[in-house]
Scaffold this motif. Sequence first.
Motif, PDB file in Angstrom:
ATOM      1  N   VAL A  15       4.969   0.143   3.071  1.00 49.49           N
ATOM      2  CA  VAL A  15       4.611  -0.206   1.703  1.00 49.49           C
ATOM      3  C   VAL A  15       3.161  -0.663   1.666  1.00 49.49           C
ATOM      4  O   VAL A  15       2.564  -1.029   2.688  1.00 49.49           O
ATOM      5  CB  VAL A  15       5.529  -1.317   1.147  1.00 49.49           C
ATOM      6  N   PHE A  16       2.609  -0.658   0.475  1.00 50.47           N
ATOM      7  CA  PHE A  16       1.203  -0.993   0.277  1.00 50.47           C
ATOM      8  C   PHE A  16       1.008  -2.503   0.300  1.00 50.47           C
ATOM      9  O   PHE A  16       1.634  -3.236  -0.464  1.00 50.47           O
ATOM     10  CB  PHE A  16       0.729  -0.420  -1.062  1.00 50.47           C
ATOM     11  N   GLN A  17       0.147  -2.964   1.188  1.00 57.45           N
ATOM     12  CA  GLN A  17      -0.346  -4.339   1.213  1.00 57.45           C
ATOM     13  C   GLN A  17      -1.848  -4.264   1.403  1.00 57.45           C
ATOM     14  O   GLN A  17      -2.365  -4.394   2.498  1.00 57.45           O
ATOM     15  CB  GLN A  17       0.320  -5.147   2.331  1.00 57.45           C
ATOM     16  N   GLY A  18      -2.531  -4.002   0.308  1.00 60.48           N
ATOM     17  CA  GLY A  18      -3.934  -3.650   0.376  1.00 60.48           C
ATOM     18  C   GLY A  18      -4.849  -4.830   0.568  1.00 60.48           C
ATOM     19  O   GLY A  18      -4.559  -5.957   0.161  1.00 60.48           O
ATOM     20  N   SER A  19      -6.004  -4.540   1.180  1.00 60.95           N
ATOM     21  CA  SER A  19      -7.067  -5.515   1.319  1.00 60.95           C
ATOM     22  C   SER A  19      -7.837  -5.603   0.007  1.00 60.95           C
ATOM     23  O   SER A  19      -8.187  -4.582  -0.608  1.00 60.95           O
ATOM     24  CB  SER A  19      -8.004  -5.117   2.456  1.00 60.95           C
ATOM     25  N   ALA A  20      -8.110  -6.809  -0.443  1.00 61.45           N
ATOM     26  CA  ALA A  20      -8.838  -6.996  -1.698  1.00 61.45           C
ATOM     27  C   ALA A  20     -10.241  -6.393  -1.618  1.00 61.45           C
ATOM     28  O   ALA A  20     -10.719  -5.766  -2.564  1.00 61.45           O
ATOM     29  CB  ALA A  20      -8.919  -8.488  -2.034  1.00 61.45           C
ATOM     30  N   GLN A  21     -10.897  -6.550  -0.461  1.00 62.95           N
ATOM     31  CA  GLN A  21     -12.251  -6.017  -0.313  1.00 62.95           C
ATOM     32  C   GLN A  21     -12.248  -4.492  -0.288  1.00 62.95           C
ATOM     33  O   GLN A  21     -13.117  -3.864  -0.907  1.00 62.95           O
ATOM     34  CB  GLN A  21     -12.885  -6.573   0.964  1.00 62.95           C
ATOM     35  N   GLU A  22     -11.300  -3.879   0.403  1.00 63.73           N
ATOM     36  CA  GLU A  22     -11.239  -2.420   0.446  1.00 63.73           C
ATOM     37  C   GLU A  22     -10.939  -1.852  -0.949  1.00 63.73           C
ATOM     38  O   GLU A  22     -11.503  -0.826  -1.343  1.00 63.73           O
ATOM     39  CB  GLU A  22     -10.162  -1.973   1.441  1.00 63.73           C
ATOM     40  N   TYR A  23     -10.047  -2.500  -1.672  1.00 62.85           N
ATOM     41  CA  TYR A  23      -9.756  -2.036  -3.025  1.00 62.85           C
ATOM     42  C   TYR A  23     -10.991  -2.134  -3.914  1.00 62.85           C
ATOM     43  O   TYR A  23     -11.303  -1.203  -4.667  1.00 62.85           O
ATOM     44  CB  TYR A  23      -8.617  -2.850  -3.637  1.00 62.85           C
ATOM     45  N   LEU A  24     -11.711  -3.247  -3.813  1.00 59.60           N
ATOM     46  CA  LEU A  24     -12.905  -3.416  -4.641  1.00 59.60           C
ATOM     47  C   LEU A  24     -13.972  -2.388  -4.283  1.00 59.60           C
ATOM     48  O   LEU A  24     -14.627  -1.828  -5.170  1.00 59.60           O
ATOM     49  CB  LEU A  24     -13.451  -4.836  -4.467  1.00 59.60           C
ATOM     50  N   ASN A  25     -14.160  -2.124  -2.979  1.00 62.00           N
ATOM     51  CA  ASN A  25     -15.152  -1.121  -2.560  1.00 62.00           C
ATOM     52  C   ASN A  25     -14.823   0.249  -3.136  1.00 62.00           C
ATOM     53  O   ASN A  25     -15.714   0.967  -3.628  1.00 62.00           O
ATOM     54  CB  ASN A  25     -15.209  -1.046  -1.040  1.00 62.00           C
TER      55      ASN A  25
END
Length: 337
Positions: free
Chosen positions: A171-181
């Motif tokens: 499941v998706f547990q995304g990094s906040a920085q990667e999502y923002l980039n």
Amino acid sequence: MSPSDDIEDSSAPLIEHLAELRNRLIKSVVALVIGMIICFTVATPIFNFLTDPLCSVLASRGQDCDLIFISPQEGFFVAIKVSLLGGFILAFPFIANQMWRFVAPGLYKSEKGAFLPFLVASPFMFFLGASFAFYVVTPLAYDFFLGFQQFGSGGEALPGDPQTAAPLSVVFQGSAQEYLNLTIKFIVAFGLCFQLPVLLTLMGKAGLVSAEGLGNVRKYAVVGILLLAALVTPPDVITQIILFVVVYGLYEISIFLVRRVEAKREAKLRAEGLWFDEDEDEEGAADEARSDRPDAARDPYGEEAFDDDPLLEAFDRDADGDTDAKDTDGKDEDKPK
């Protein structure tokens, strides 16, 4: 050129121009820093707004919108990036004004009137492209990416006997920085691509490109747009196709706008009596070439009218006979006795 179109009187040496450029840049940087400070105080609401496309897709799949920090300093750098983006947006009108005040004294009044609309249209098109990316492209892209999740029977992997355990969940547990980039990359890429009509129309107004030339290189433009879509977007076919369709549509709009600019320029030159069609110029050159022929003055009806005249044919045969006789006599004289 009329006196009203003269460049503004300025005898400032190069050092003074460089000093003025330095002052404009310093003021722009100060405005950017002030905008960043303002946005840093509200970085969390801005970041929450930027996560709306992702949260909407996750909500439609029945998942919680949870982003994580994978390093202790990641939250700080996320706030800095959000502040930089928001500060640039807030300071852009002031920065554009400083650029205009530096360039304007070196332009004619007619050039100012031509350049100013493009200065206004450029940020408008950037915000239009950014809005298109945020509200249309990013939801489709994240819906495509999240489609590769793998769920167990209960939504997650369960411990226990391997024979009776539920299938593995990814499941998706995304990094906040990667999502923002990734989101900023979408916004900036589409914002810059939407500058294409502004750039090509400005070049057409300056006479650097033409509608016919842009139409002739259309097949090369298609290849270039495909390469651009592959470079500025993630490895996602959907977003690449969307970017290609949008940018190619903007290219066709640019050709239409350049054609309108050329039509207005032609109408203005015709009204001033300074426009000459290429067909008229070619006909004039052909008439001048025909008038330079020596036969044109003596034969106003043209040589073709006398091609079937029997008297001229007999005269030509007699002339040829005399020439052959002279050549034969000359050859006999040259023979040794």
